[in-house]
Design an enzyme around this catalytic site. Structure first.
Site, PDB file in Angstrom:
ATOM      1  N   HIS A 147      -9.887   4.708   7.564  1.00  0.00           N
ATOM      2  CA  HIS A 147      -9.443   4.758   5.994  1.00  0.00           C
ATOM      3  C   HIS A 147      -7.991   4.025   6.076  1.00  0.00           C
ATOM      4  O   HIS A 147      -7.307   4.097   6.852  1.00  0.00           O
ATOM      5  CB  HIS A 147      -9.430   6.063   5.417  1.00  0.00           C
ATOM      6  CG  HIS A 147      -8.536   7.310   6.279  1.00  0.00           C
ATOM      7  ND1 HIS A 147      -7.044   7.312   5.855  1.00  0.00           N
ATOM      8  CD2 HIS A 147      -8.866   8.030   7.237  1.00  0.00           C
ATOM      9  CE1 HIS A 147      -6.831   8.315   6.870  1.00  0.00           C
ATOM     10  NE2 HIS A 147      -7.374   8.665   7.534  1.00  0.00           N
TER      11      HIS A 147
ATOM     12  N   ASP B 274      -5.795   4.792   3.766  1.00  0.00           N
ATOM     13  CA  ASP B 274      -4.408   5.269   2.913  1.00  0.00           C
ATOM     14  C   ASP B 274      -3.842   6.366   3.908  1.00  0.00           C
ATOM     15  O   ASP B 274      -4.471   6.600   4.966  1.00  0.00           O
ATOM     16  CB  ASP B 274      -5.258   6.070   1.777  1.00  0.00           C
ATOM     17  CG  ASP B 274      -6.095   7.130   2.322  1.00  0.00           C
ATOM     18  OD1 ASP B 274      -7.156   6.950   2.862  1.00  0.00           O
ATOM     19  OD2 ASP B 274      -6.338   8.661   1.766  1.00  0.00           O
TER      20      ASP B 274
ATOM     21  N   ASP C 177      -2.580   7.781  11.884  1.00  0.00           N
ATOM     22  CA  ASP C 177      -3.696   8.338  10.861  1.00  0.00           C
ATOM     23  C   ASP C 177      -3.740   7.425   9.657  1.00  0.00           C
ATOM     24  O   ASP C 177      -2.871   7.451   8.758  1.00  0.00           O
ATOM     25  CB  ASP C 177      -3.642   9.524  10.782  1.00  0.00           C
ATOM     26  CG  ASP C 177      -4.615  10.266   9.674  1.00  0.00           C
ATOM     27  OD1 ASP C 177      -5.486   9.469   9.593  1.00  0.00           O
ATOM     28  OD2 ASP C 177      -4.350  11.459   9.149  1.00  0.00           O
TER      29      ASP C 177
ATOM     30  N   GLU D 127      -9.077   8.909   1.798  1.00  0.00           N
ATOM     31  CA  GLU D 127      -9.414   9.958   2.862  1.00  0.00           C
ATOM     32  C   GLU D 127      -8.664  11.008   2.674  1.00  0.00           C
ATOM     33  O   GLU D 127      -9.382  12.228   2.762  1.00  0.00           O
ATOM     34  CB  GLU D 127      -9.828   9.261   4.235  1.00  0.00           C
ATOM     35  CG  GLU D 127     -10.584  10.643   5.236  1.00  0.00           C
ATOM     36  CD  GLU D 127      -9.374  11.321   5.860  1.00  0.00           C
ATOM     37  OE1 GLU D 127      -9.916  12.337   6.343  1.00  0.00           O
ATOM     38  OE2 GLU D 127      -8.060  11.191   5.748  1.00  0.00           O
ATOM     39  N   GLU D 128      -7.508  10.913   2.437  1.00  0.00           N
ATOM     40  CA  GLU D 128      -6.599  12.109   2.362  1.00  0.00           C
ATOM     41  C   GLU D 128      -6.694  12.864   1.123  1.00  0.00           C
ATOM     42  O   GLU D 128      -6.075  13.796   1.210  1.00  0.00           O
ATOM     43  CB  GLU D 128      -5.030  11.711   2.561  1.00  0.00           C
ATOM     44  CG  GLU D 128      -4.889  10.717   4.027  1.00  0.00           C
ATOM     45  CD  GLU D 128      -5.042  11.516   5.326  1.00  0.00           C
ATOM     46  OE1 GLU D 128      -5.317  12.698   5.080  1.00  0.00           O
ATOM     47  OE2 GLU D 128      -4.879  10.963   6.271  1.00  0.00           O
TER      48      GLU D 128
ATOM     49  N   ASP E   4     -16.436   7.261  13.069  1.00  0.00           N
ATOM     50  CA  ASP E   4     -15.240   7.721  12.284  1.00  0.00           C
ATOM     51  C   ASP E   4     -14.119   7.898  13.118  1.00  0.00           C
ATOM     52  O   ASP E   4     -14.204   8.455  14.316  1.00  0.00           O
ATOM     53  CB  ASP E   4     -15.589   8.641  11.213  1.00  0.00           C
ATOM     54  CG  ASP E   4     -14.370   8.582   9.965  1.00  0.00           C
ATOM     55  OD1 ASP E   4     -13.687   7.891   9.957  1.00  0.00           O
ATOM     56  OD2 ASP E   4     -14.477   9.502   9.237  1.00  0.00           O
TER      57      ASP E   4
ATOM     58  N   HIS F  92       0.555  13.223  10.494  1.00  0.00           N
ATOM     59  CA  HIS F  92       1.102  13.706   9.064  1.00  0.00           C
ATOM     60  C   HIS F  92       2.346  14.391   9.172  1.00  0.00           C
ATOM     61  O   HIS F  92       2.714  14.977   8.005  1.00  0.00           O
ATOM     62  CB  HIS F  92      -0.078  14.911   8.356  1.00  0.00           C
ATOM     63  CG  HIS F  92      -1.373  14.443   8.111  1.00  0.00           C
ATOM     64  ND1 HIS F  92      -2.272  15.052   7.167  1.00  0.00           N
ATOM     65  CD2 HIS F  92      -2.004  13.555   8.659  1.00  0.00           C
ATOM     66  CE1 HIS F  92      -3.350  14.558   7.223  1.00  0.00           C
ATOM     67  NE2 HIS F  92      -3.213  13.213   7.869  1.00  0.00           N
TER      68      HIS F  92
HETATM   69 ZN   LIG Z   1      -7.259  10.225   8.957  1.00  0.00          ZN
END
Ligand SMILES: [Zn+2]
Length: 492
Positions: free
Chosen positions: A122, A124, A157, A191-192, A218, A465
């Site tokens: 992803h 984002d 991520d 995705e987030e 994924d 994150h």
């Molecule tokens: Zn992710």
């Protein structure tokens, strides 16, 4: 009497010997699930500096996902960077934009009878907490190249996976490689915040086209160190399933609140507090079935002796394991559906009793349970006519995913590639605690795997994150080696 006692002692000894016998046999026959694969010599890409620079530039686009908001300029800028940097991907693969900002690429294979493979990631990222901005060693959207790392939001991520996949494909195209089976690449853009505008729409598109994948890979679980006591090697955990997700609202509702100068014995706030207390003190039942049992089945044989015996004999040790794993938040989350009260609302003035108090409680649901069974369990536990349990309308619901097979081409190819690229690492299937876009692709493949080919220290895991997210440059190049090899191996 004495005879009877002797008889009981004899029976006890026999039973004990039988149990010891079973434990020993089970331990001896608990054989390794690892495959013997020779490590490969890393490919000389001759472009390493360029690869690092491209990732750094990708980080500089703040493609932040917020509910109901999208920074279109950031996504458009990132797309333009991808188009201009990966010129062979751009000119030789079919490109399809989905829902504006998600990407699908098709790389046609030689043999149309083979089912295609999908690699996905992803674009984002999660926002950066403004109050922590001073703690970043380099600004979060700088993509700074410093002390052996690329720094910034998305380095772990998940821009590294998106760009890592593109680098591997670009490299193979440069070598004029033509895959045996068709390869699809898909990048979602939300995705987030659940993936319903990105991955879900991409999956709809594949479904409309009648495309069904041999396997989907994924992002997801990683290569981790110190995964368990008694295990010295790092473990590459390939997520074969992910937990479900639901948020319930508990509302305490009274007809008459009373007066705060002479409060009644039951208040809305008090009733709600008791309900939450009951939920937190009566955790969902633990279970070591499914993906977690598979995980132990793969790592157990690699452990030192007393531990090996423990995992070879779950029939005997399960209860103790429930207790041990239940003690730590991270392991507790893999044995049961978890309960997290996240928001409270009640009252409007400090001296007025409200008639209504509500709480939002977030549940991460273990495979084997459902949103409905969680709701029923909560109602039963709360057991109060004044408390209404409802599904929060603004939150997305996801049932736990299907469990993908380990005895399948996709898992075997991923396992094989891990052994080739990361020698000395154990491979095991596992349960993904958090959510991924993977769940959206279940309708277009029976085998969805969630794995990010990167070894992270426990300290670096916190940066996901979090503050000072960064990727080791060598590890990033190794990730590209992995995707490169995975593509080749998928075509054998
Ligand atoms: Zn992710």
């Amino acid at each position: 009497m004495r005879k009877l006692i002797r008889r009981i002692v004899q029976l006890f000894i026999v039973a004990l010997l039988i149990i010891i016998g079973i434990v020993v046999i089970k331990t001896i026959t608990f054989t390794s699930k690892q495959v013997e694969v020779a490590p490969i010599v890393p490919k000389n890409f001759k472009q390493e500096a360029k690869m690092i620079e491209r990732l750094s530039r990708a980080i500089q686009y703040p493609t932040i996902s917020l509910p109901n908001a999208i920074d279109t300029a950031a996504f458009t800028g990132l797309a333009a960077l991808m188009k201009s940097e990966f010129t062979l991907v751009d000119s030789l693969l079919d490109f399809q934009a989905v829902n504006g900002f998600s990407h699908v690429y098709k790389w046609a294979g030689k043999n149309a009878r083979l089912s295609p493979v999908l690699l996905t990631a992803h674009l984002d990222v999660v926002p950066v907490d403004e109050s922590s901005i001073d703690e970043w060693q380099h600004p979060p959207f700088s993509g700074a190249d410093s002390s052996g790392f690329i720094w910034g939001r998305g380095t772990l991520d998940d821009k590294l996976a998106a760009f890592g996949i593109l680098e591997a494909v670009e490299q193979l195209l440069k070598e004029q490689y033509i895959p045996e089976r068709t390869i699809y690449i898909a990048f979602g853009h939300d995705e987030e915040v659940s993936g319903i505008n990105g991955a879900q729409k991409i999956a709809d598109y594949f479904e409309e086209q009648g495309i069904f994948f041999e396997f989907v890979m994924d992002e997801g679980m990683l290569i981790v160190e110190d995964a368990l006591d008694g295990l010295s090697q790092p473990v590459a955990i390939v997520g074969v399933a992910e937990k479900g997700y639901a948020t319930l609202t508990l509302t305490a509702q009274l007809k008459d609140a009373g007066h705060s100068s002479m409060p009644p014995s039951e208040t809305a706030v008090g009733l709600l507090g008791k309900a939450i207390y009951r939920l937190e003190t009566n955790p969902f039942p633990p279970s070591i079935e499914g993906p977690l049992a598979q995980f132990f089945n793969y790592v157990g044989p690699e452990m030192s002796l007393p531990y090996k015996a423990v995992f070879a004999n779950l029939w005997l040790t399960e209860k103790v394991l429930h207790e041990q794993l239940g003690k730590k938040a991270s392991t507790n989350a893999s044995i049961r559906t978890t309960v997290a009260p996240t928001m409270l609302r009640a009252g409007f003035k400090e001296n007025v009793l409200p008639t209504r108090a509500s709480a939002k409680v977030n549940f991460r649901i273990l495979p084997g349970e459902t949103v409905e069974s969680v709701k029923a369990h909560v109602r039963e536990l709360v057991d109060d006519e004044h408390i209404i349990v409802s599904v929060s309308p603004e939150a997305h619901l996801f049932e736990p995913s299907e469990v993908s097979a380990t005895e399948a081409f996709g898992f075997e190819v991923i396992q094989h590639t891990i052994h080739e690229v990361f020698p000395g690492v154990i491979v095991a299937p596992g349960l993904m605690i958090g959510g991924t876009d993977g769940k959206h692709y279940q309708k277009v493949s029976n085998n969805v795997y969630r794995f990010l080919p990167m070894q992270l220290t426990n300290e670096d895991l916190k940066r996901l994150h979090g503050i000072n997210e960064r990727v080791d440059k060598e590890a990033y190049l190794q990730l590209i080696q992995f995707y490169y090899r995975l593509l080749e191996n998928s075509c054998k």
